[in-house]
Design an enzyme around this catalytic site. Sequence first.
Site, PDB file in Angstrom:
ATOM      1  N   GLY A 239       0.720  -1.237  -0.046  1.00  0.00           N
ATOM      2  CA  GLY A 239       0.052  -0.041  -0.140  1.00  0.00           C
ATOM      3  C   GLY A 239       0.931   1.239   0.042  1.00  0.00           C
ATOM      4  N   LYS A 240       0.286   2.289  -0.165  1.00  0.00           N
ATOM      5  CA  LYS A 240       1.130   3.590  -0.176  1.00  0.00           C
ATOM      6  C   LYS A 240      -0.130   4.677  -0.373  1.00  0.00           C
ATOM      7  CE  LYS A 240       5.648   4.692  -0.083  1.00  0.00           C
ATOM      8  NZ  LYS A 240       6.607   4.016   0.624  1.00  0.00           N
ATOM      9  N   GLY A 241       0.373   5.869   0.081  1.00  0.00           N
ATOM     10  CA  GLY A 241      -0.543   7.111   0.059  1.00  0.00           C
ATOM     11  C   GLY A 241       0.164   8.348   0.378  1.00  0.00           C
TER      12      GLY A 241
END
Length: 435
Positions: free
Chosen positions: A124-126
């Site tokens: 995941g990444k944000g």
Amino acid sequence: MPSGTVESPEQQGNEETTDEPEPETALETARHQLEHAAAHLDVDPGVIERLKHPTKVHRVAVPLKRDDGEVEVFTGYRAQHDDVRGPYKGGLRFHPHVNEQECVGLSMWMTWKCAVMDLPFGGGKGGIVVDPKDLSEDEKERLTRRFAEELRKFVGPKKDIPAPDMGTDAQTMAWFMDAYSMQEGETIPGVVTGKPPVVGGSEGRQEAPGRSVAIIAREAADYYDYDLEDTTIAVQGFGAVGANAARLLDDWGANVVSVSDVNGAIYDPDGLDTYEIPSHEEEPEAVMNYDAPEKLSNEKILELDVDILIPAAIGNVITPENANDVQADIVIEGANGPTTFAADSILEERGIEVIPDILANAGGVTVSYFEWLQDINRRQWSLERVNEELEKHMLSAWDDVREEVEARDVSWRDAAYIVALSRIAEAKSTRGLWP
């Protein structure tokens, strides 16, 4: 431009075309690397096709009441790539160039990284499209807490576990955890990692990415028969990763001859005292104040004639334009995606060994895994145990990748992807596709 993609300042309002090629995005690089590695494996093409796309991308509006009373609305993202092996895991960054494609590409790298390290996580990444330098401390706290609320339905210790990244830190994670916990009605430290130890963080988490880079640099030097005490090293980026890697390698006897920050690089062929040079956390942008025999640009540090080059600043710094000027024998990727796909091919043709980021800087997510375990069990580990466990995990992953390098006669990057894809493909095959 695709919906949900934020233009960079260089793109906004600029409709002119040039003959210069556009820089490769993190997503394009990640997909190229996936396809390149897949050619070495007998993997169902359907699995590869699924891995080219994120499971979900969340785009949220994050309103902030500024200190002067005005309300400004920022855009936030959370890309969730794949969770076949466990909850999504990856950083949250506050940076003006955050955009959807970058988050998707980086979330893909997190999937590979967790699989290379054999951790029970997906990628995941944000982040938020904001320059944290433009925020007061109070504004940063309010923005973080509102972002946590906007993402609350999509994250959690069994769903998606954010961590610090560019522009965020342990305090940011503490605010995020507190906001999430307050809304859930109970203290849930495992919703994020990279927190201060006093609220459920792990000892050694901040230093872990740099420590893993140093461990891999040490192993690479040994593998290629370099005496570490005679090995010259240049480190681009003297921040959390670069400074910790440089100092640990210095402790082990290596000769760190050049380091840099955003303003430029310093160089001493006889070696630098890395403890005398302030890291970015200790004194931002202070590297150039150090009395060194020679001062260089951030571009020139990549071209120094050294044994090992560690690009540990930002992505896309080694490109087709400068790949032929790299003189190091070994490149250890400290940053995420510092080498473009095209540049990687040039370095491979020139015989320069590149140890990829998904192995080299995986110490961060590995100690995040340790932190997650500590939070679930409500039992804190000592720094000695954290470092011992990290050493074991890094050496195990190194051996897994090295075996593929030797068995298949492929690059280190391809070998790392082969290890990762084999594990992901097996998990997907075992779980099946429903419905």
